[in-house]
Design a protein around this motif. Structure first.
Motif, PDB file in Angstrom:
ATOM      1  N   THR A   5       0.817  -1.211   0.000  1.00  0.00           N
ATOM      2  CA  THR A   5       0.000   0.000   0.000  1.00  0.00           C
ATOM      3  C   THR A   5       0.851   1.262   0.000  1.00  0.00           C
ATOM      4  N   VAL A   6       2.139   1.131   0.256  1.00  0.00           N
ATOM      5  CA  VAL A   6       3.003   2.305   0.264  1.00  0.00           C
ATOM      6  C   VAL A   6       3.588   2.443  -1.135  1.00  0.00           C
ATOM      7  N   VAL A  50      -4.810  -3.624   2.299  1.00  0.00           N
ATOM      8  CA  VAL A  50      -4.666  -4.633   1.262  1.00  0.00           C
ATOM      9  C   VAL A  50      -5.849  -5.587   1.371  1.00  0.00           C
ATOM     10  N   GLY A  51      -6.506  -5.845   0.249  1.00  0.00           N
ATOM     11  CA  GLY A  51      -7.648  -6.753   0.234  1.00  0.00           C
ATOM     12  C   GLY A  51      -7.245  -8.142   0.694  1.00  0.00           C
ATOM     13  N   ALA A  52      -8.013  -8.713   1.607  1.00  0.00           N
ATOM     14  CA  ALA A  52      -7.703 -10.034   2.159  1.00  0.00           C
ATOM     15  C   ALA A  52      -7.714 -11.110   1.082  1.00  0.00           C
ATOM     16  N   ARG A  53      -8.613 -11.024   0.133  1.00  0.00           N
ATOM     17  CA  ARG A  53      -8.683 -12.026  -0.935  1.00  0.00           C
ATOM     18  C   ARG A  53      -7.984 -11.564  -2.204  1.00  0.00           C
ATOM     19  N   SER A  54      -8.150 -10.302  -2.544  1.00  0.00           N
ATOM     20  CA  SER A  54      -7.620  -9.809  -3.823  1.00  0.00           C
ATOM     21  C   SER A  54      -6.131  -9.487  -3.769  1.00  0.00           C
ATOM     22  N   GLY A  55      -5.650  -9.088  -2.584  1.00  0.00           N
ATOM     23  CA  GLY A  55      -4.271  -8.632  -2.473  1.00  0.00           C
ATOM     24  C   GLY A  55      -4.061  -7.238  -3.045  1.00  0.00           C
ATOM     25  N   GLU A  56      -5.133  -6.606  -3.476  1.00  0.00           N
ATOM     26  CA  GLU A  56      -5.067  -5.274  -4.080  1.00  0.00           C
ATOM     27  C   GLU A  56      -5.289  -4.196  -3.022  1.00  0.00           C
TER      28      GLU A  56
END
Length: 149
Positions: A5-6, A50-56
């Motif tokens: 995320t950074v 960060v999305g737990a499933r998507s990683g996005e």
């Protein structure tokens, strides 16, 4: 491992955020933390998780309470019986990015200890009485402390 995320690009709003949140995020960034409308004057931050499933990376505008050197946000989900998606995501990935005003920094998110939960909740209700309506008998609203890394 680096915190995804950074980065220098701005992540998309959280899934299901809708046009309202997209507009708030855009205005917040354009006006360095200031927004108008119904959120004018509210202590607002942008939280990227960060999305737990998507990683996005996903960004959500949230009202916060300053508590010493940390910021506290409220996973009220507008009084819903379900935790908001951003909360479930940060439980899975507690390394987050916080934007306050023109400042952007990495932080560590942690659910507030039950011993301090009530005092922080009472402070938030005193500051913004509408939060009293977000608490339901079905669940305790998680409070999350954001501590700069």
């Amino acid at each position: 491992m680096t915190n995804p995320t950074v980065n220098h690009r701005h992540p998309e709003p959280a899934d299901g955020a809708g046009e309202f949140n997209r507009n708030v995020i855009a205005e917040f960034r354009t006006r360095q933390g200031e927004v108008g409308g119904e959120l004018a004057g509210a202590p607002l931050l942008l939280l990227t998780v960060v999305g737990a499933r998507s990683g996005e990376p996903r960004t959500t505008p949230l009202v916060h309470l300053t508590d010493g050197g940390r910021l506290v946000v409220f996973a009220s989900n507008g009084g819903s019986e379900q935790d908001p998606v951003w909360y479930r995501n940060l439980v899975a990935h507690p390394e987050v990015t916080v934007e306050v005003g023109a400042e952007r920094y990495p932080a560590l998110a942690a659910t507030v200890d039950p011993a301090e939960h009530e005092a922080l909740w009472a402070r938030q209700i005193a500051a913004q009485p509408q939060f009293a309506g977000y608490r339901t008998a079905a669940r305790t609203v998680p409070l999350v402390a954001l501590t700069r890394v």
